[in-house]
Design an enzyme around this catalytic site. Sequence first.
Site, PDB file in Angstrom:
ATOM      1  N   GLY A   1     -23.995  23.499  -7.996  1.00  0.00           N
ATOM      2  CA  GLY A   1     -25.352  24.012  -7.782  1.00  0.00           C
ATOM      3  C   GLY A   1     -25.977  22.957  -8.887  1.00  0.00           C
ATOM      4  O   GLY A   1     -25.577  22.744 -10.027  1.00  0.00           O
TER       5      GLY A   1
ATOM      6  N   ARG B   1     -20.926  13.330  -7.798  1.00  0.00           N
ATOM      7  CA  ARG B   1     -21.733  13.949  -6.703  1.00  0.00           C
ATOM      8  C   ARG B   1     -22.665  13.305  -6.521  1.00  0.00           C
ATOM      9  O   ARG B   1     -23.928  13.014  -7.326  1.00  0.00           O
ATOM     10  CB  ARG B   1     -21.850  15.434  -6.680  1.00  0.00           C
ATOM     11  CG  ARG B   1     -20.357  16.128  -6.865  1.00  0.00           C
ATOM     12  CD  ARG B   1     -20.653  17.606  -6.707  1.00  0.00           C
ATOM     13  NE  ARG B   1     -21.147  17.981  -5.168  1.00  0.00           N
ATOM     14  CZ  ARG B   1     -21.404  19.286  -4.827  1.00  0.00           C
ATOM     15  NH1 ARG B   1     -21.601  20.025  -5.542  1.00  0.00           N
ATOM     16  NH2 ARG B   1     -21.692  19.402  -3.386  1.00  0.00           N
TER      17      ARG B   1
ATOM     18  N   ASP C   1     -31.415  20.710  -3.872  1.00  0.00           N
ATOM     19  CA  ASP C   1     -30.505  19.841  -4.543  1.00  0.00           C
ATOM     20  C   ASP C   1     -31.449  18.615  -5.082  1.00  0.00           C
ATOM     21  O   ASP C   1     -31.150  17.906  -6.198  1.00  0.00           O
ATOM     22  CB  ASP C   1     -29.351  19.624  -3.917  1.00  0.00           C
ATOM     23  CG  ASP C   1     -28.140  20.532  -4.004  1.00  0.00           C
ATOM     24  OD1 ASP C   1     -28.408  21.778  -3.115  1.00  0.00           O
ATOM     25  OD2 ASP C   1     -27.203  20.585  -4.870  1.00  0.00           O
TER      26      ASP C   1
ATOM     27  N   ASN D   1     -30.759  20.494   0.598  1.00  0.00           N
ATOM     28  CA  ASN D   1     -30.215  21.666   0.202  1.00  0.00           C
ATOM     29  C   ASN D   1     -28.812  22.123   1.045  1.00  0.00           C
ATOM     30  O   ASN D   1     -28.618  21.078   1.942  1.00  0.00           O
ATOM     31  CB  ASN D   1     -31.010  22.991   0.262  1.00  0.00           C
ATOM     32  CG  ASN D   1     -30.303  24.139  -0.443  1.00  0.00           C
ATOM     33  OD1 ASN D   1     -30.020  23.764  -1.697  1.00  0.00           O
ATOM     34  ND2 ASN D   1     -30.361  25.163   0.083  1.00  0.00           N
ATOM     35  N   LYS D   2     -27.991  22.915   0.645  1.00  0.00           N
ATOM     36  CA  LYS D   2     -26.670  23.109   1.359  1.00  0.00           C
ATOM     37  C   LYS D   2     -26.842  22.823   2.778  1.00  0.00           C
ATOM     38  O   LYS D   2     -27.782  23.601   3.305  1.00  0.00           O
ATOM     39  CB  LYS D   2     -26.251  24.506   0.798  1.00  0.00           C
ATOM     40  CG  LYS D   2     -24.958  24.912   1.475  1.00  0.00           C
ATOM     41  CD  LYS D   2     -23.841  23.790   1.060  1.00  0.00           C
ATOM     42  CE  LYS D   2     -23.460  23.616  -0.263  1.00  0.00           C
ATOM     43  NZ  LYS D   2     -22.554  22.279  -0.441  1.00  0.00           N
TER      44      LYS D   2
HETATM   45  O1  MRU Z   1     -22.350  22.054  -3.038  1.00  0.00           O
HETATM   46  P1  MRU Z   1     -23.007  22.927  -4.035  1.00  0.00           P
HETATM   47  O2  MRU Z   1     -22.389  24.268  -3.843  1.00  0.00           O
HETATM   48  O3  MRU Z   1     -23.215  22.418  -5.190  1.00  0.00           O
HETATM   49  O4  MRU Z   1     -24.663  23.260  -3.302  1.00  0.00           O
HETATM   50  C1  MRU Z   1     -25.504  24.027  -4.086  1.00  0.00           C
HETATM   51  C2  MRU Z   1     -26.591  24.172  -3.342  1.00  0.00           C
HETATM   52  O5  MRU Z   1     -27.060  23.777  -2.194  1.00  0.00           O
HETATM   53  C3  MRU Z   1     -27.284  25.356  -3.676  1.00  0.00           C
HETATM   54  O6  MRU Z   1     -27.421  26.219  -2.713  1.00  0.00           O
HETATM   55  C4  MRU Z   1     -28.721  25.150  -4.002  1.00  0.00           C
HETATM   56  O7  MRU Z   1     -29.388  25.776  -3.371  1.00  0.00           O
HETATM   57  C5  MRU Z   1     -29.072  24.092  -4.879  1.00  0.00           C
HETATM   58  S1  MRU Z   1     -28.453  24.364  -6.490  1.00  0.00           S
HETATM   59  C6  MRU Z   1     -29.713  25.807  -7.139  1.00  0.00           C
END
Ligand code: MRU
Length: 360
Positions: free
Chosen positions: A52, A93, A240, A250-251
């Site tokens: 996150g 990352r 993100d 975002n994810k």
């Molecule tokens: O790969 P992750 O689990 O780190 O991804 C995180 C996300 O995309 C979250 O859902 C998010 O919306 C951003 S962090 C609040």
Amino acid sequence: MPFRLPPTVQWIAEAPAVRIVDQTLLPTQECLLDLCDVDAVAEAIRMLRVRGAPAIGCAAAAGIALAAALAPDDLAAMKAYLSWATDTLAATRPTAVNLFWALDRMRAVWESWTGDGAGLRYALSREASAIIAEDIECCRAIGRYGADLLPDGARVLTHCNAGALATAGYGTALGVIRAAVEAGKKIHVWADETRPLLQGARLTAFELVADGIPCTVLCDNMAGSLMAAGQVDCAVVGADRIARNGDTANKIGTYGVAVLCRHHGIPFYVAAPLSTVDFSIASGQEIPIEQRSPDEVAWLAGFGKQAITPPGAGIFNPAFDVTPAALITAIITDRGVAWPPFEESLRALAEKTDSPGATL
Ligand code: MRU
């Protein structure tokens, strides 16, 4: 309404250690992990033990405080070690900009330091603690601003986990939902399971059940029919990295949710602190998208238990997608709600001086 897990990320100066909740084990095991060197912090970020965008930034800041605690006393040697630690953590990352934002904030403390090594250790320890504390403040502010956008009785769809576990606490998208519930509204959450690593099913549902907020998990490919049936009043997701024009990474799967929302006339909100806005990039085309291991897709739940693809099949596994600003109804930040056109509204919020949290 307390969250029953300890904080997602803690800087324990007296250990010294970065203490995290190991999110790869949830929801079946609630396990705290003490990370006692920089490589362990980097591994935890890379493997999504801590994940996150805001939580990654907090873990990286604590990782730098840890590096200072482990470094030699001599100032030049300490700075060389901090430089290595910064590069190591930055390489974990690529997409979540909060990682680089937090490392830059820590660097601003150590690079120009002219006092002794002990003083620098203390200053970095304080800065890491401040970043973690501010993140919770930011989430609460996001919640306050966003709660008004959710009508009483709303059925809210969210994707992935943008909750307490994705931040230092309280959450961004789930912060909006928590604040609406705390304001007395009745909210039902639809939680996309979020293939391939199931952050929605494993983590979002875990948090909401712990808080007593009604939620229903659905497979990602069910959101369209749910919307067509009139069962979704709005979607709220995290971010993100947000480009200055509002394009939002975002994810993976978020873009599909946004397209479905537009088709069905459903408001689509993004909730994130201003530290997630990358004003140095003009649009989402400049956001680096992390490609992750094929094993996450080829094996059930990504954890190597049961193969679900035949050997030899190609695997596509980008961790994020970019939702164009044109599909976003509003971006809820810790300094207020940004409405289109986002280039102007985000800049105006960044220039506000009464922030409860992040310093840009
Ligand atoms: O790969 P992750 O689990 O780190 O991804 C995180 C996300 O995309 C979250 O859902 C998010 O919306 C951003 S962090 C609040």
